[in-house]
Design a protein around this motif. Structure first.
Motif, PDB file in Angstrom:
ATOM      1  N   VAL A  67       0.831  -1.209   0.000  1.00  0.00           N
ATOM      2  CA  VAL A  67       0.000   0.000   0.000  1.00  0.00           C
ATOM      3  C   VAL A  67       0.863   1.257   0.000  1.00  0.00           C
ATOM      4  N   TYR A  68       1.879   1.269   0.847  1.00  0.00           N
ATOM      5  CA  TYR A  68       2.740   2.444   0.952  1.00  0.00           C
ATOM      6  C   TYR A  68       3.570   2.641  -0.317  1.00  0.00           C
ATOM      7  N   LYS A  69       4.078   1.504  -0.808  1.00  0.00           N
ATOM      8  CA  LYS A  69       4.865   1.567  -2.040  1.00  0.00           C
ATOM      9  C   LYS A  69       4.038   2.171  -3.171  1.00  0.00           C
ATOM     10  N   GLN A  70       2.787   1.686  -3.234  1.00  0.00           N
ATOM     11  CA  GLN A  70       1.867   2.161  -4.268  1.00  0.00           C
ATOM     12  C   GLN A  70       1.634   3.665  -4.119  1.00  0.00           C
ATOM     13  N   LEU A  71       1.428   4.120  -2.862  1.00  0.00           N
ATOM     14  CA  LEU A  71       1.182   5.540  -2.575  1.00  0.00           C
ATOM     15  C   LEU A  71       2.367   6.406  -3.018  1.00  0.00           C
ATOM     16  N   LEU A  72       3.554   5.970  -2.631  1.00  0.00           N
ATOM     17  CA  LEU A  72       4.755   6.734  -3.002  1.00  0.00           C
ATOM     18  C   LEU A  72       4.931   6.782  -4.513  1.00  0.00           C
ATOM     19  N   ASP A  73       4.673   5.647  -5.151  1.00  0.00           N
ATOM     20  CA  ASP A  73       4.776   5.589  -6.613  1.00  0.00           C
ATOM     21  C   ASP A  73       3.792   6.561  -7.256  1.00  0.00           C
ATOM     22  N   ASP A  74       2.561   6.591  -6.711  1.00  0.00           N
ATOM     23  CA  ASP A  74       1.521   7.472  -7.252  1.00  0.00           C
ATOM     24  C   ASP A  74       1.926   8.944  -7.115  1.00  0.00           C
ATOM     25  N   ILE A  75       2.417   9.292  -5.916  1.00  0.00           N
ATOM     26  CA  ILE A  75       2.863  10.675  -5.680  1.00  0.00           C
ATOM     27  C   ILE A  75       3.947  11.026  -6.691  1.00  0.00           C
ATOM     28  N   ASP A  76       4.935  10.138  -6.765  1.00  0.00           N
ATOM     29  CA  ASP A  76       6.061  10.367  -7.651  1.00  0.00           C
ATOM     30  C   ASP A  76       5.615  10.598  -9.089  1.00  0.00           C
ATOM     31  N   LYS A  77       4.688   9.757  -9.535  1.00  0.00           N
ATOM     32  CA  LYS A  77       4.185   9.809 -10.904  1.00  0.00           C
ATOM     33  C   LYS A  77       3.498  11.150 -11.181  1.00  0.00           C
ATOM     34  N   GLN A  78       2.618  11.541 -10.243  1.00  0.00           N
ATOM     35  CA  GLN A  78       1.870  12.794 -10.390  1.00  0.00           C
ATOM     36  C   GLN A  78       2.802  14.000 -10.380  1.00  0.00           C
ATOM     37  N   VAL A  79       3.720  13.990  -9.395  1.00  0.00           N
ATOM     38  CA  VAL A  79       4.533  15.173  -9.131  1.00  0.00           C
ATOM     39  C   VAL A  79       5.636  15.353 -10.168  1.00  0.00           C
ATOM     40  N   ARG A  80       6.239  14.229 -10.592  1.00  0.00           N
ATOM     41  CA  ARG A  80       7.326  14.284 -11.587  1.00  0.00           C
ATOM     42  C   ARG A  80       6.939  15.122 -12.799  1.00  0.00           C
ATOM     43  N   LYS A  81       5.679  14.961 -13.234  1.00  0.00           N
ATOM     44  CA  LYS A  81       5.213  15.648 -14.439  1.00  0.00           C
ATOM     45  C   LYS A  81       5.429  17.154 -14.341  1.00  0.00           C
TER      46      LYS A  81
END
Lengths: 158, 158
Positions: A67-81
């Motif tokens: 769950v946490y890994k998924q959350l961090l990945d999601d943040i990263d994906k959104q923010v990187r853009k």
């Protein structure tokens, strides 16, 4: 001669050499970035754009949990853009803007202020409201918190 | 070509042409003045140093009453001394710093913010604490009030 020395002194004291701009993808943080770039052009400063993500982890959480890994990945994906957009905007103005993501499970403004302190920034630029953008509010809680915790000058943009 | 246009745009948007610095004779407001002068050197800005005096008059008070006259004279006498110093500091740095005294029987921060708005300033520089300088306080009530009421960017110095 006296005049010249004095002028150099004022200039020296108030150089904003290292500027930290807090970004959250909001319109106001875009304005903050513009101001930071403008100041960097004048003062020959380095600029770092920092996004602080709130993550509901604590000492007992397992950071490897799916769950946490998924959350961090999601943040990263959104923010990187938009961090890439920020870097591009800097380059277009001949200013190297470094981008950073930091996480906290406590206070976002405290994280911004302590990041500035430990990395020896001498100015924090922040939008007055950010993403919450509550109309009735003239000073948002993140800006207020940064102003409360920061040990360096803070420029609040609108 | 695109790059150049863009650069000019950022520069245009973020020019601090008219800077208002709130002064109260404290060490922090002296720092604020230094920052305002430094920015004026970079942005070719005009600088106005504003002192707002709290006076316990209201609509029913007679401003010609001896007590009030004496009070205003006293304020003027005390404040003029360091306003002259402020002008001198500007001149030494080739920056014309205008000085103003305003009175209010209501809120000092509101007066500063509304002065900035009605005179179309595009930056307010203010010390985080000012004369009260309470050690435990990181953001004084005047700075907090200005941040709350102001419609332009505010730079809080420390």
């Amino acid at each position: 001669m006296y005049q010249k020395d004095w002028r150099e002194m004022v200039d020296e004291v108030n150089s904003f050499r290292r500027i930290l701009v807090a970004v959250d993808g909001s319109e106001q943080s875009t304005k903050g970035l513009d101001v930071a770039i403008s100041l960097a052009m004048k003062y020959n400063s380095s600029v770092t754009a920092l996004y602080v993500a709130y993550v509901p982890f604590n000492e007992t959480s397992d950071p490897n949990h799916t769950v946490y890994k998924q959350l961090l990945d999601d943040i990263d994906k959104q923010v990187r853009k938009w961090l890439v957009e920020i870097e591009r905007k800097g380059l277009e103005n001949n200013i190297k803007v470094e981008t950073r993501i930091a996480e906290t499970n406590k206070s976002i403004p405290y994280k911004i202020a302590s990041y500035a302190e430990s990395n020896k920034f001498d100015l924090i630029v922040i939008g007055s409201k950010g993403r919450s953008n509550i109309e009735k509010l003239y000073l948002g809680s993140v800006a207020f918190g940064v102003l409360t915790y920061a040990s360096c000058p803070v420029l609040v943009v609108r």
